[in-house]
Design a protein around this motif. Structure first.
Motif, PDB file in Angstrom:
ATOM      1  N   LEU A 127      -2.369 -10.583  -2.998  1.00 55.82           N
ATOM      2  CA  LEU A 127      -2.783  -9.563  -1.422  1.00 55.82           C
ATOM      3  C   LEU A 127      -1.983  -8.407  -1.437  1.00 55.82           C
ATOM      4  O   LEU A 127      -2.952  -7.164  -1.176  1.00 55.82           O
ATOM      5  N   ILE A 128      -1.433  -8.065  -2.157  1.00 58.14           N
ATOM      6  CA  ILE A 128       0.060  -6.928  -2.521  1.00 58.14           C
ATOM      7  C   ILE A 128      -1.266  -6.192  -3.364  1.00 58.14           C
ATOM      8  O   ILE A 128      -0.489  -5.123  -3.567  1.00 58.14           O
ATOM      9  N   GLN A 129      -0.947  -7.556  -4.477  1.00 55.45           N
ATOM     10  CA  GLN A 129      -1.663  -7.198  -5.720  1.00 55.45           C
ATOM     11  C   GLN A 129      -2.337  -6.196  -5.362  1.00 55.45           C
ATOM     12  O   GLN A 129      -3.423  -4.910  -6.379  1.00 55.45           O
ATOM     13  N   GLY A 130      -3.851  -6.547  -4.939  1.00 54.66           N
ATOM     14  CA  GLY A 130      -4.942  -5.645  -4.205  1.00 54.66           C
ATOM     15  C   GLY A 130      -4.607  -4.747  -3.932  1.00 54.66           C
ATOM     16  O   GLY A 130      -5.227  -3.501  -3.729  1.00 54.66           O
ATOM     17  N   ASN A 131      -3.704  -4.266  -3.125  1.00 47.71           N
ATOM     18  CA  ASN A 131      -3.330  -2.861  -2.181  1.00 47.71           C
ATOM     19  C   ASN A 131      -2.405  -1.700  -2.869  1.00 47.71           C
ATOM     20  O   ASN A 131      -1.511  -1.226  -2.451  1.00 47.71           O
ATOM     21  N   LEU A 132      -2.895  -2.539  -4.129  1.00 46.06           N
ATOM     22  CA  LEU A 132      -1.277  -1.477  -5.324  1.00 46.06           C
ATOM     23  C   LEU A 132      -2.211  -0.071  -5.894  1.00 46.06           C
ATOM     24  O   LEU A 132      -2.594  -0.681  -6.899  1.00 46.06           O
ATOM     25  N   HIS A 133      -2.172   0.836  -5.299  1.00 41.85           N
ATOM     26  CA  HIS A 133      -2.680   2.042  -6.145  1.00 41.85           C
ATOM     27  C   HIS A 133      -1.793   3.280  -6.103  1.00 41.85           C
ATOM     28  O   HIS A 133      -1.368   3.634  -4.869  1.00 41.85           O
ATOM     29  N   ASP A 134      -1.845   3.843  -7.090  1.00 42.27           N
ATOM     30  CA  ASP A 134      -1.195   5.232  -6.447  1.00 42.27           C
ATOM     31  C   ASP A 134       0.526   5.215  -6.213  1.00 42.27           C
ATOM     32  O   ASP A 134       1.122   5.444  -5.437  1.00 42.27           O
ATOM     33  N   HIS A 135       1.150   4.167  -6.685  1.00 45.29           N
ATOM     34  CA  HIS A 135       2.512   3.706  -5.968  1.00 45.29           C
ATOM     35  C   HIS A 135       3.588   3.825  -7.243  1.00 45.29           C
ATOM     36  O   HIS A 135       2.773   4.381  -8.138  1.00 45.29           O
ATOM     37  N   ILE A 136       4.691   4.034  -6.688  1.00 50.03           N
ATOM     38  CA  ILE A 136       5.607   4.529  -8.093  1.00 50.03           C
ATOM     39  C   ILE A 136       6.322   2.895  -8.073  1.00 50.03           C
ATOM     40  O   ILE A 136       7.063   1.513  -7.136  1.00 50.03           O
ATOM     41  N   VAL A 137       6.654   2.527  -9.192  1.00 49.71           N
ATOM     42  CA  VAL A 137       7.152   1.809  -9.613  1.00 49.71           C
ATOM     43  C   VAL A 137       9.151   2.115 -10.507  1.00 49.71           C
ATOM     44  O   VAL A 137       9.355   2.967 -10.400  1.00 49.71           O
ATOM     45  N   ILE A 138      10.059   1.187  -9.843  1.00 44.41           N
ATOM     46  CA  ILE A 138      11.410   1.583  -9.936  1.00 44.41           C
ATOM     47  C   ILE A 138      12.168   0.321 -10.529  1.00 44.41           C
ATOM     48  O   ILE A 138      11.914  -1.005 -10.475  1.00 44.41           O
TER      49      ILE A 138
END
Length: 357
Positions: A127-138
């Protein structure tokens, strides 16, 4: 982004370490423990079989003992075999009943850990992966990584748009408290970066604590997302070139930056104070960058910077300061660096707004 879930940490802390047993061994010892409890009950019932009465044929065989033990542990019994002596009844009340509770808890706990929890976690992750767009990875939530996340949030970034990768649960718990999505893993591995949808990320910050690990993370991320802006922190000046060759867009050396602040303080305390102010979103001023808009092409930098002070432009690989003639005529794809009021700047009064307008 998925709705943020905040986890309240318990005040009761324990020293813990991840189990080194494989899954099959973990399940095996639970099964053996249950069999041991059942075997103990069978043995005691067999040696005290005279305290049991079989209403079917009056004889209590070894198979009857196994049958009675199993239905006593797994159910409340059918009544065909029952304890008749005080010793047998006390054994069932004080020993068999706790064994029944332990067996149920072990089976429920096993089902939760290896079936229900994994299924639930996998569903939430999808569910979270499906909504991951234009995010920042730390990658790395140590001191620098934590400061970077807090600064991003202070600058207006939604914590739901930040994904933290770290191998330590304590660091991930702190990141969760800030509202970030987290994953326990090694950012040098392809599968971990694919899990956080690195190809759809807006940018990446790498602060692994070791230069070699940070550079390897940059290499891994770059081959998975060639377009991704990557900022990395390195401690040794010799590794700055290696980090850029690995694919880092921006290389930060905190030791060198600290040296700049210290040197600036020798010229005057206000210089280092102003530099610190520029670097923080909570200061009175802050640095921002933006691309030149279409209607600004051909204009001077000072004419298009309305709410701040233009200090330089980037034109391809060239850099021009505000005093150079190139900034008097902006071109397409120029990037302007501006100094604008920060979050700590005093609000403009109504009279000042009227005077400005």
């Amino acid at each position: 982004m998925a709705r943020r879930t905040r986890h309240m940490l318990s005040d009761y802390l324990t020293l813990r370490r991840r189990s080194s047993l494989p899954v099959w061994a973990d399940i095996a010892w639970r099964v053996l423990f249950v069999l041991g409890l059942i075997g103990t009950a069978v043995a005691v019932h067999w040696f005290d079989r005279n305290g049991l009465q079989d209403s079917y044929d009056g004889d209590v065989s070894f198979l009857d003992v196994i049958y009675f033990t199993m239905i006593s542990i797994t159910t409340t019994g059918y009544g065909d075999i029952a304890p008749v002596t005080e010793r047998a009844r006390m054994f069932d009340a004080l020993v068999v009943t706790p064994i029944r509770i332990f067996v149920v808890l072990i089976f429920v706990g096993t089902a939760y850990n290896f079936v229900l929890k994994r299924t639930w976690d996998n569903w939430r992750m999808k569910l979270i992966q499906g909504n991951l767009h234009d995010h920042i990875v730390i990658a790395g939530f140590g001191t620098s990584g934590k400061e970077a996340v807090q600064e991003l949030i202070a600058r207006g970034t939604n914590p739901e748009d930040i994904v933290v990768i770290d191998p330590y649960d304590e660091a991930l718990a702190a990141a969760e408290q800030l509202g970030c999505a987290v994953i326990n893993g090694d950012a040098t591995r392809d599968v971990v970066l694919l899990d956080v949808k690195i190809s759809r990320a807006r940018s990446m910050i790498v602060s692994a604590g070791r230069d070699d690990t940070s550079i390897l993370i940059v290499l891994t991320a770059r081959h998975l997302a060639y377009h991704l802006p990557i900022s990395v922190s390195v401690k040794a000046a010799d590794n700055e070139l290696l980090a850029r060759q690995a694919g880092a867009t921006t290389v930060i050396n905190p030791v060198s930056f600290a040296g700049l602040l210290l040197a600036g303080s020798c010229e005057g305390a206000k210089i280092s104070d102003y530099l610190s102010d520029l670097a923080s979103a909570t200061g009175r001023v802050k640095l921002v960058q933006r691309e030149v808009e279409q209607d600004e092409v051909g204009m001077a930098m000072n004419d298009v910077v309305k709410d701040g002070l233009g200090v330089r432009i980037y034109r391809g690989n060239d850099v021009y300061g505000f005093w150079e003639p190139q900034v008097q005529k902006l071109e397409e794809k120029d990037v302007i660096v501006e100094i604008i009021p920060g979050n700590g700047a005093p609000a403009e009064s109504d009279e000042e707004k009227a005077a400005t307008s």
